[in-house]
Design an enzyme around this catalytic site. Structure first.
Site, PDB file in Angstrom:
ATOM      1  N   GLU A  32     106.160   4.780 -59.935  1.00 22.92           N
ATOM      2  CA  GLU A  32     106.156   6.212 -60.270  1.00 22.92           C
ATOM      3  C   GLU A  32     105.308   7.004 -59.283  1.00 22.92           C
ATOM      4  OE1 GLU A  32     105.879   6.959 -64.799  1.00 22.92           O
ATOM      5  OE2 GLU A  32     104.986   4.977 -64.445  1.00 22.92           O
ATOM      6  N   THR A  66     100.324 -11.763 -66.306  1.00 22.55           N
ATOM      7  CA  THR A  66      99.904 -10.567 -67.038  1.00 22.55           C
ATOM      8  C   THR A  66      98.406 -10.690 -67.234  1.00 22.55           C
ATOM      9  OG1 THR A  66     102.021 -10.382 -68.210  1.00 22.55           O
ATOM     10  CG2 THR A  66     100.128  -9.230 -69.170  1.00 22.55           C
ATOM     11  N   HIS A 112     106.855   7.706 -68.844  1.00 17.15           N
ATOM     12  CA  HIS A 112     107.191   6.567 -67.985  1.00 17.15           C
ATOM     13  C   HIS A 112     108.687   6.269 -68.048  1.00 17.15           C
ATOM     14  CE1 HIS A 112     106.896   2.681 -65.987  1.00 17.15           C
ATOM     15  NE2 HIS A 112     107.433   2.096 -67.042  1.00 17.15           N
ATOM     16  N   TYR A 119     107.688  -0.319 -74.358  1.00 14.57           N
ATOM     17  CA  TYR A 119     108.107   0.690 -73.374  1.00 14.57           C
ATOM     18  C   TYR A 119     107.891   2.041 -74.042  1.00 14.57           C
ATOM     19  CZ  TYR A 119     111.517   2.261 -69.714  1.00 14.57           C
ATOM     20  OH  TYR A 119     112.162   2.828 -68.629  1.00 14.57           O
ATOM     21  N   THR A 143     103.789   0.685 -69.832  1.00 14.22           N
ATOM     22  CA  THR A 143     103.043   1.534 -68.912  1.00 14.22           C
ATOM     23  C   THR A 143     102.637   2.852 -69.563  1.00 14.22           C
ATOM     24  OG1 THR A 143     104.265   0.603 -67.057  1.00 14.22           O
ATOM     25  CG2 THR A 143     103.117   2.661 -66.656  1.00 14.22           C
ATOM     26  N   ARG A 169     118.831   6.323 -62.779  1.00 16.22           N
ATOM     27  CA  ARG A 169     120.101   6.877 -63.278  1.00 16.22           C
ATOM     28  C   ARG A 169     120.166   8.371 -62.972  1.00 16.22           C
ATOM     29  NH1 ARG A 169     118.103   3.683 -67.236  1.00 16.22           N
ATOM     30  NH2 ARG A 169     117.331   5.438 -68.466  1.00 16.22           N
ATOM     31  N   GLU A 183      98.343  -0.675 -69.057  1.00 13.66           N
ATOM     32  CA  GLU A 183      98.764  -0.715 -70.450  1.00 13.66           C
ATOM     33  C   GLU A 183      97.589  -0.982 -71.388  1.00 13.66           C
ATOM     34  OE1 GLU A 183     102.163  -3.147 -71.233  1.00 13.66           O
ATOM     35  OE2 GLU A 183     102.968  -2.961 -69.196  1.00 13.66           O
ATOM     36  N   GLU A 215     101.289  -2.221 -63.911  1.00 13.81           N
ATOM     37  CA  GLU A 215     101.565  -1.407 -65.088  1.00 13.81           C
ATOM     38  C   GLU A 215     100.281  -1.330 -65.900  1.00 13.81           C
ATOM     39  OE1 GLU A 215     105.014  -2.652 -67.263  1.00 13.81           O
ATOM     40  OE2 GLU A 215     106.376  -1.801 -65.757  1.00 13.81           O
ATOM     41  N   ARG A 251     109.331  -5.491 -58.814  1.00 12.08           N
ATOM     42  CA  ARG A 251     110.429  -4.566 -59.095  1.00 12.08           C
ATOM     43  C   ARG A 251     111.747  -4.983 -58.450  1.00 12.08           C
ATOM     44  NH1 ARG A 251     108.538  -1.921 -63.475  1.00 12.08           N
ATOM     45  NH2 ARG A 251     106.568  -0.874 -63.048  1.00 12.08           N
ATOM     46  N   ASP A 305     100.381  -5.452 -66.585  1.00 10.63           N
ATOM     47  CA  ASP A 305     101.599  -6.257 -66.609  1.00 10.63           C
ATOM     48  C   ASP A 305     102.243  -6.185 -65.223  1.00 10.63           C
ATOM     49  OD1 ASP A 305     103.451  -7.926 -67.905  1.00 10.63           O
ATOM     50  OD2 ASP A 305     104.811  -6.249 -68.233  1.00 10.63           O
ATOM     51  N   ASP A 316     106.023  -7.053 -74.855  1.00 12.70           N
ATOM     52  CA  ASP A 316     105.680  -5.836 -74.118  1.00 12.70           C
ATOM     53  C   ASP A 316     106.646  -4.727 -74.490  1.00 12.70           C
ATOM     54  OD1 ASP A 316     104.095  -4.391 -72.346  1.00 12.70           O
ATOM     55  OD2 ASP A 316     105.427  -4.776 -70.663  1.00 12.70           O
ATOM     56  N   TYR A 353     117.664  -7.938 -64.415  1.00 16.90           N
ATOM     57  CA  TYR A 353     117.435  -7.441 -65.783  1.00 16.90           C
ATOM     58  C   TYR A 353     118.702  -7.080 -66.550  1.00 16.90           C
ATOM     59  CZ  TYR A 353     118.140  -2.391 -65.053  1.00 16.90           C
ATOM     60  OH  TYR A 353     118.670  -1.147 -64.816  1.00 16.90           O
ATOM     61  N   GLN A 388     113.066  -7.858 -60.568  1.00 19.46           N
ATOM     62  CA  GLN A 388     113.445  -7.286 -61.856  1.00 19.46           C
ATOM     63  C   GLN A 388     114.767  -6.521 -61.770  1.00 19.46           C
ATOM     64  OE1 GLN A 388     110.516  -4.560 -63.358  1.00 19.46           O
ATOM     65  NE2 GLN A 388     111.698  -4.016 -65.175  1.00 19.46           N
ATOM     66  N   LYS A 435     108.625 -10.381 -64.321  1.00 16.64           N
ATOM     67  CA  LYS A 435     107.464 -10.057 -65.156  1.00 16.64           C
ATOM     68  C   LYS A 435     106.637 -11.291 -65.525  1.00 16.64           C
ATOM     69  CE  LYS A 435     108.214  -5.594 -66.345  1.00 16.64           C
ATOM     70  NZ  LYS A 435     107.226  -4.504 -66.349  1.00 16.64           N
TER      71      LYS A 435
END
Length: 403
Positions: free
Chosen positions: A350, A247, A124, A119, A336, A133, A191, A189, A227, A223, A117, A234, A230, A243
């Site tokens: 989001e 899927t 996104h 990104y 995503t 962040r 995709e 997600e 969260r 997917d 998968d 992660y 994760q 994850k």
């Protein structure tokens, strides 16, 4: 036009001809089929009568043999199908192989050999960077230099309609307490998936120009993502249990050649790319696909794939740049699909901005993340020749309670 009388704007018209695997209550054994209008062509039955030399490539309980056969056979099968459906002489000859789509029970269309998968959406990645962040550059320093991805779990790729059981795992609360239990921030997600047909040799990278030699077609992917699990797991190696529980993919694989009229130039690159990823001047592999995400029947998002920063060809080139080999049935997904406007965000994290802006549904309820019983359905279309619509079908799943 076809003698079946399918409307010109039907998403599964003669310009699409997607492949899947189906059975029926009266004949439950799985076999390859091709969707056209409200019908499915029983491909082994049609080939035995009209193209016995191709029968071996479409036999079996999955699409595996067809995927492995390579682009020459892919082109030949598609050409034969087009002829059978557009020339009147084949009306009676093909009648025995037509099954009403409403009677079909769809299966996972191919054996998933490996799952990666990516990104690939700048929007996104930027949205998540701003949430996680704040006050820093939302994109990591490597993001515009290479397609970032992770290896998922092939064994938990499931066909559309399969219940998605709420996963459990470790979570870290706001006070720092570590607990184990069902995910409270279950997400989606939206995709696009790329299905590999012909494999490659270990130790030999696959150039971008060979993308159509190896990729058979595309499917829709959800997917599912926990969260909270994760977020705790992660660092430093990336997604794992958050994850790998499920899927979902759509049951129909749309051939890459059906998307010729949907090809567009991808967004302008803002940093120089290394030669193996530099597609300037090359045939474009951006795709003008328009997705729609429904939560409990209500449209919550309409992402557009044309804005994806990295293309499927670049993802393939990067995935094999170290000499990693491709295998028949490899699946890799885009990550995503999110656009620039709030109504084009392809994940709930989001859409609700991390829980701060709940999504309102017509029945008066609100959602930040998924509740048990919620159903998510993702669809997509693309432009085809002469105004035709290319449909990618749908991928759906309902959330079941943790076990």
């Amino acid at each position: 036009m076809t003698w079946l009388g399918i409307p010109a704007d039907h998403p599964f018209g003669v310009a699409t001809l997607p492949y899947g695997v189906f059975g029926t209550p009266g004949d439950p054994h799985p076999r390859a089929g091709v969707a056209v209008g409200e019908w499915i062509i029983d491909l082994p039955a049609a080939a035995r009568r009209l193209a016995p030399e191709l029968a071996g490539a479409v036999a079996g309980p999955s699409l595996d043999a067809l995927l492995a056969a390579g682009p020459r056979v892919w082109a030949e099968v598609r050409a034969r199908l087009t002829t059978w459906l557009t020339e009147e002489v084949y009306r009676d000859l093909l009648a025995h192989a037509l099954v009403p789509a409403r009677d079909a029970i769809m299966h996972l269309p191919f054996t998933v050999a490996d799952y990666v998968d990516f990104y690939a959406s700048e929007q996104h990645a930027t949205n998540l960077g701003r949430m996680f962040r704040p006050g820093q550059d939302p994109l990591t320093p490597n993001w515009k230099h290479l397609p970032i991805g992770y290896h998922g779990r092939a064994g938990t790729v499931v066909v559309s309609g399969t219940e998605v059981v709420r996963p459990s795992g470790q979570r870290r609360g706001p006070d720092g307490e570590i607990t184990f239990g069902p995910s409270r921030r279950l997400d989606i997600e939206a995709e696009l998936g790329f299905v590999v047909g012909a494999g490659s040799t270990l130790g030999r990278p696959v150039d971008m120009s060979r993308f159509p030699e190896h990729v058979f077609g595309v499917c829709l992917v959800n997917d599912w993502s926990a969260r909270d699990i994760q977020a705790w797991e992660y660092v430093p190696l990336g997604p794992f249990l958050g994850k790998s529980f499920a899927t979902s993919i759509s049951p129909w694989i749309v051939p890459l050649t059906a998307l010729d009229h949907a090809r567009v130039v991808p967004p302008a690159r803002t940093v120089p790319l290394l030669p193996y990823l530099d597609d300037a001047g090359a045939p474009p592999w951006g795709l003008d696909l328009r997705l729609e995400v429904r939560l409990n029947g209500h449209v919550v998002s309409r992402p557009e794939f044309a804005g994806m920063y990295w293309t499927g060809a670049q993802m393939l080139a990067h995935m094999t740049a170290n000499g990693a080999s491709l295998r028949t049935g490899d699946l890799y997904a885009s990550g995503t699909v999110s656009g620039a406007s709030p109504d084009q965000r392809g994940s709930l994290i989001e859409l609700c901005w991390g829980g701060e802006e709940p999504v309102k549904l017509p029945d008066g309820s609100v959602r930040t993340f998924l509740e048990d019983g919620d159903e998510v359905v993702i669809t997509a279309t693309a432009p085809g020749p002469d105004g035709a619509v290319i449909g990618l079908g749908a991928v759906g799943g309902r959330i079941g309670a943790a076990r």
